[in-house]
Design a protein around this motif. Structure first.
Motif, short mmCIF file in Angstrom:
data_model
loop_
_atom_site.label_atom_id
_atom_site.label_comp_id
_atom_site.label_asym_id
_atom_site.label_seq_id
_atom_site.Cartn_x
_atom_site.Cartn_y
_atom_site.Cartn_z
N SER A 330 0.84 -1.20 0.00
CA SER A 330 0.00 0.00 0.00
C SER A 330 0.87 1.25 0.00
O SER A 330 0.56 2.23 -0.68
CB SER A 330 -0.91 0.01 1.24
N PHE A 331 1.97 1.22 0.73
CA PHE A 331 2.87 2.36 0.75
C PHE A 331 3.48 2.58 -0.62
O PHE A 331 3.78 3.71 -1.01
CB PHE A 331 3.98 2.14 1.78
N GLY A 332 3.64 1.48 -1.37
CA GLY A 332 4.16 1.61 -2.73
C GLY A 332 3.23 2.37 -3.64
O GLY A 332 3.64 2.87 -4.68
N GLY A 333 1.94 2.46 -3.26
CA GLY A 333 0.99 3.25 -4.03
C GLY A 333 0.87 2.79 -5.46
O GLY A 333 0.56 1.64 -5.75
N LYS A 373 7.32 -2.21 -21.93
CA LYS A 373 7.18 -2.84 -20.62
C LYS A 373 6.94 -1.74 -19.58
O LYS A 373 7.22 -0.57 -19.82
CB LYS A 373 8.45 -3.61 -20.24
N PRO A 374 6.45 -2.09 -18.38
CA PRO A 374 6.22 -1.04 -17.37
C PRO A 374 7.51 -0.37 -16.95
O PRO A 374 8.49 -1.02 -16.67
CB PRO A 374 5.61 -1.83 -16.19
N MET A 375 7.49 0.96 -16.90
CA MET A 375 8.68 1.72 -16.50
C MET A 375 8.33 2.93 -15.63
O MET A 375 8.91 4.00 -15.79
CB MET A 375 9.43 2.22 -17.73
N PRO A 376 7.35 2.84 -14.74
CA PRO A 376 7.03 4.02 -13.94
C PRO A 376 8.04 4.22 -12.83
O PRO A 376 8.66 3.28 -12.37
CB PRO A 376 5.67 3.68 -13.34
N LYS A 377 8.19 5.47 -12.42
CA LYS A 377 9.05 5.72 -11.27
C LYS A 377 8.21 5.68 -10.01
O LYS A 377 6.99 5.78 -10.04
CB LYS A 377 9.77 7.06 -11.40
N TYR A 378 8.88 5.57 -8.89
CA TYR A 378 8.19 5.38 -7.61
C TYR A 378 7.34 6.60 -7.27
O TYR A 378 7.77 7.74 -7.41
CB TYR A 378 9.22 5.16 -6.51
N GLN A 379 6.10 6.35 -6.84
CA GLN A 379 5.21 7.41 -6.38
C GLN A 379 4.85 7.14 -4.92
O GLN A 379 4.37 6.06 -4.60
CB GLN A 379 3.91 7.42 -7.20
N PRO A 380 5.07 8.11 -4.02
CA PRO A 380 4.69 7.87 -2.62
C PRO A 380 3.20 7.77 -2.46
O PRO A 380 2.43 8.33 -3.23
CB PRO A 380 5.24 9.10 -1.90
N GLN A 381 2.78 7.03 -1.43
CA GLN A 381 1.36 6.86 -1.15
C GLN A 381 0.72 8.18 -0.78
O GLN A 381 1.25 8.93 0.05
CB GLN A 381 1.19 5.86 0.01
N LYS A 382 -0.38 8.52 -1.40
CA LYS A 382 -1.11 9.72 -1.05
C LYS A 382 -2.29 9.35 -0.19
O LYS A 382 -2.69 8.21 -0.09
CB LYS A 382 -1.60 10.43 -2.33
N ASN A 592 -9.04 11.98 -18.30
CA ASN A 592 -8.27 12.65 -17.27
C ASN A 592 -8.78 12.32 -15.88
O ASN A 592 -8.00 12.21 -14.93
CB ASN A 592 -8.29 14.17 -17.49
N ARG A 593 -10.10 12.15 -15.73
CA ARG A 593 -10.64 11.77 -14.44
C ARG A 593 -10.12 10.39 -14.03
O ARG A 593 -9.81 10.14 -12.86
CB ARG A 593 -12.17 11.75 -14.52
N LEU A 594 -9.99 9.48 -14.98
CA LEU A 594 -9.45 8.16 -14.71
C LEU A 594 -7.99 8.26 -14.25
O LEU A 594 -7.57 7.60 -13.30
CB LEU A 594 -9.56 7.28 -15.96
N LEU A 595 -7.21 9.11 -14.90
CA LEU A 595 -5.81 9.29 -14.51
C LEU A 595 -5.70 9.84 -13.10
O LEU A 595 -4.87 9.41 -12.30
CB LEU A 595 -5.10 10.22 -15.50
N ARG A 596 -6.54 10.83 -12.78
CA ARG A 596 -6.48 11.43 -11.45
C ARG A 596 -6.87 10.42 -10.38
O ARG A 596 -6.31 10.39 -9.29
CB ARG A 596 -7.40 12.65 -11.36
N ASP A 597 -7.88 9.59 -10.65
CA ASP A 597 -8.27 8.56 -9.69
C ASP A 597 -7.16 7.54 -9.49
O ASP A 597 -6.94 7.06 -8.37
CB ASP A 597 -9.55 7.85 -10.17
N MET A 598 -6.44 7.19 -10.56
CA MET A 598 -5.32 6.27 -10.43
C MET A 598 -4.26 6.82 -9.49
O MET A 598 -3.66 6.08 -8.70
CB MET A 598 -4.71 5.98 -11.81
N GLU A 599 -4.01 8.13 -9.58
CA GLU A 599 -2.97 8.74 -8.76
C GLU A 599 -3.32 8.73 -7.27
O GLU A 599 -2.45 8.85 -6.43
CB GLU A 599 -2.76 10.19 -9.22
N GLN A 600 -4.60 8.54 -6.96
CA GLN A 600 -5.02 8.58 -5.56
C GLN A 600 -5.52 7.23 -5.06
O GLN A 600 -6.10 7.15 -3.98
CB GLN A 600 -6.14 9.63 -5.41
N THR A 601 -5.28 6.17 -5.81
CA THR A 601 -5.78 4.84 -5.45
C THR A 601 -4.64 3.91 -5.11
O THR A 601 -3.67 3.81 -5.88
CB THR A 601 -6.61 4.24 -6.61
#
Length: 629
Positions: A330-333, A373-382, A592-601
């Motif tokens: 969960s902390f990995g967000g 392939k997946p290449m996202p950088k780490y995002q802290p849990q919001k 864009n609403r889907l992207l914003r929800d992903m950032e907070q889920t």
């Protein structure tokens, strides 16, 4: 038939059948003895996969002549000073390893204590012990095992090929080395260096991280999160992989109890439960988990190989481990598995074009998607928050294809738009621009399935169905967490489920916890239960199958995690069917609403089945493909 006492050599051979299964078993016992002796450097030499020769040398405390003679006697050990089996502070303690090995192989031990004038040596051949004699020897102990299983040829036939046995020895030494990062380990096979792990400096946590990177690779370290949890008698630490970083088997799950490598069903089951709804079926996480338990709360004297343990409180250990892993994930967000970049992926995954295809247009290459392939950088849990957008279905464009013409002419624009189904977005609103987060701004939708977004330095491709599936799932789980008792549905006719007496007793012991989860049961005699209500989330379900499986799980584990897992699985199924489907057209605001929800889920980097929900491609990687860098 007269009862008689078996000869000592036969007793040792019988014991060897439990302790010594293969060369890797010999290696384990001897290396653990070296660690108990305080060694800081251990060298292992193999020949013929360990069947012909296996040598373990260390720089430990060494043995005196009298100790050397006693060491090869059955049940002789220095590791139980107070004769208390519930206060074991060493890896070995049974005193069976050396005599068991000596009964099925040719054993030679040379040892020298620090400060002694000379070393001493003893040999045991087929159970026959030689006299202790002086020998030139460096400080420490050198144990040589030749012709393993020469006295039991039937056991020798069951061994695998030399390369397979060598692989088992390497794996065993790596597991031991993971738990002992401050010790140097070296392994040589037929004159070639197979493993070289120098001692790691620094505090235990830093040393473990370095050793984990040395053994499991830098890629695992980049795609792992730290776990940490403790209670009054247990402490758990280590690294576990993200749900999108997984293997085809459980061999990469490294488990340790009090620095002892184990393969425990309880721990393996807890890891599986922790990744429920976050990893694809049939895949396994990569992890290195260290459990420190007060000696009186764990029994390591369960099996002669000491690979199994028994905990005083199984439920507490399992709950603590599941909570630690889920908390770390969960902390990995939104973090998802990373790779080495497109350039590396192209080299690995894209075959060179044939001579016939070198003149093809880039649009004709069908397998371009395989390079991403997946290449996202780490995002802290919001902080968790949920929006309630209404994802409406966009009416399909009213496009009437123009008639095709014979000849080599290209298709008309409407046909191309229908074929590739690229939908360019309208200009976003000011509010949408103000809310842009780490996943960037949606720019287009293609194949009515994937959203293309742009950040300052990357292009993000999102699977709209997988992403919304995770968002819906987390909303349902949050809703469950906010209610102490789940909504239930009463059965028109209560169902009687027959069980065994022990299963019925175990199930009724947790009746109150089950009621909180929405399952209302009553005892119906001593070998059956009466089911009156079931969780509303389950809908129409096979009550008998649910109760039978639940009773078996509770009887085995002693807790109600099975129903929680079942509810999670049902939530995942409902979320899958209730999410934005692939093939649905979305407008710019919905994307864009889907992207914003992903950032907070939480866990939005993967769907409920463990697949990645998005990939991020760095502009610098794209520029490398076009040789702009």
């Amino acid at each position: 038939m007269t009862i008689r006492v078996l000869p000592s050599n036969l007793i040792n051979q019988i014991a060897a059948g439990e302790v010594v299964e293969r060369p890797a078993s010999v290696l384990k016992e001897l290396v653990e003895n070296a660690i108990d002796a305080g060694a800081t450097k251990i060298e292992v030499t193999l020949s013929g996969g360990g069947k012909n020769l296996l040598v373990v040398s260390d720089n430990g405390c060494g043995m005196s002549p009298d100790e050397l003679s006693l060491a090869v006697e059955r049940h002789a050990t220095s590791k139980l000073p107070d004769d208390d089996l519930f206060n074991i502070n060493f890896l070995g303690f049974r005193g069976e390893a050396l005599p068991s090995i000596a009964s099925v192989a040719k054993l030679t031990i040379a040892s020298k204590q620090k400060g002694a004038e000379s070393g001493w040596q003893i040999s045991v051949n087929g159970g026959e012990k030689s006299a202790v004699t002086p020998v030139a020897q460096a400080d420490g102990t050198r144990i040589e095992v030749r012709d393993l299983f020469y006295t039991t040829p039937a056991r020798l036939k069951f061994l695998k090929t030399e390369s397979a046995e060598t692989g088992q020895c390497v794996d065993m030494l790596q597991r031991i080395a993971l738990a002992n990062p401050h010790i140097s380990f070296y392994l040589y096979c037929d004159g070639k260096k197979k493993l070289a792990l120098n001692a790691c400096q620094g505090e235990l946590f830093d040393a473990r991280q370095k050793r984990v990177t040395d053994i499991l690779g830098a890629e695992f370290a980049e795609n792992a999160v730290e776990i940490a949890a403790e209670n009054e008698f247990c402490q758990i630490s280590g690294l576990v992989s993200l749900p999108t970083y997984h293997k085809a088997n459980s061999l990469s799950e490294f488990l340790f109890v009090n620095n002892r490598p184990v393969r425990d069903k309880l721990i393996l089951g807890a890891i599986k439960g922790a990744y429920q709804d976050m990893m694809m079926s049939g895949r396994y996480p990569v992890c290195a988990i260290f459990i420190q338990v007060a000696p009186m709360y764990v029994d390591v004297n369960v099996h002669p190989t000491k690979a199994e343990v028994r905990f005083y409180d199984n439920g507490a250990i399992r709950g603590l481990l599941v909570g630690a892993i889920r908390g770390a994930l969960s902390f990995g967000g939104q973090k998802s598995a990373q790779t080495d970049g497109l350039e590396h992926l192209l080299a690995q995954n894209v075959e060179p074009l044939s001579t016939a295809s070198q003149g093809m247009d880039i649009g004709e290459i069908k397998d371009v998607g395989a390079i991403f392939k997946p290449m996202p950088k780490y995002q802290p849990q919001k902080e968790m928050s949920f929006h309630s957008p209404q994802y409406s279905v966009m009416p399909p464009a009213n496009l009437t294809p123009m008639p095709r013409h014979s000849g080599g002419k290209t298709a008309d624009i409407p046909d191309l738009e229908h074929k590739y189904s690229v939908r360019l977005a309208d200009e976003p609103s000011a509010q949408t621009m103000a809310e842009v987060g780490e996943l960037g701004l949606a720019k287009a939708q293609f194949h009515n399935t994937y959203i293309i977004a742009q950040t300052e330095d990357s292009i993000v491709i999102v699977d709209q169905h997988a992403a919304h599936e995770r968002i819906t799932m987390e909303k349902m789980l949050q809703s469950m967490a906010q209610h102490k008792e789940q909504p239930t549905q009463m059965l028109l006719l209560p169902e009687v489920v027959d069980l065994t007496q022990s299963e019925t007793a175990a199930l009724m012991e947790y009746s109150e916890q089950l009621k909180d989860l929405g399952l209302v049961i009553e005892a119906f005699g001593t070998t059956a239960v009466l089911v009156r209500e079931t969780p509303a989330l389950l809908g129409k379900t096979d009550v008998k199958s649910l109760i039978t499986d639940l009773a078996a799980q509770i009887a085995e584990w002693g807790n109600a995690f099975a129903l929680q897992d079942r509810l999670h699985h049902i939530c995942a199924t409902i979320a899958c069917h209730g999410s934005v489907r692939a093939g649905r057209a979305l407008n710019i605001e919905e994307m864009n609403r889907l992207l914003r929800d992903m950032e907070q889920t939480p866990h939005s980097g993967q769907c409920n089945h463990g697949r990645p929900t998005y990939i991020k491609v760095k502009i610098e990687d794209i520029e490398k493909l076009f040789e702009r860098r």
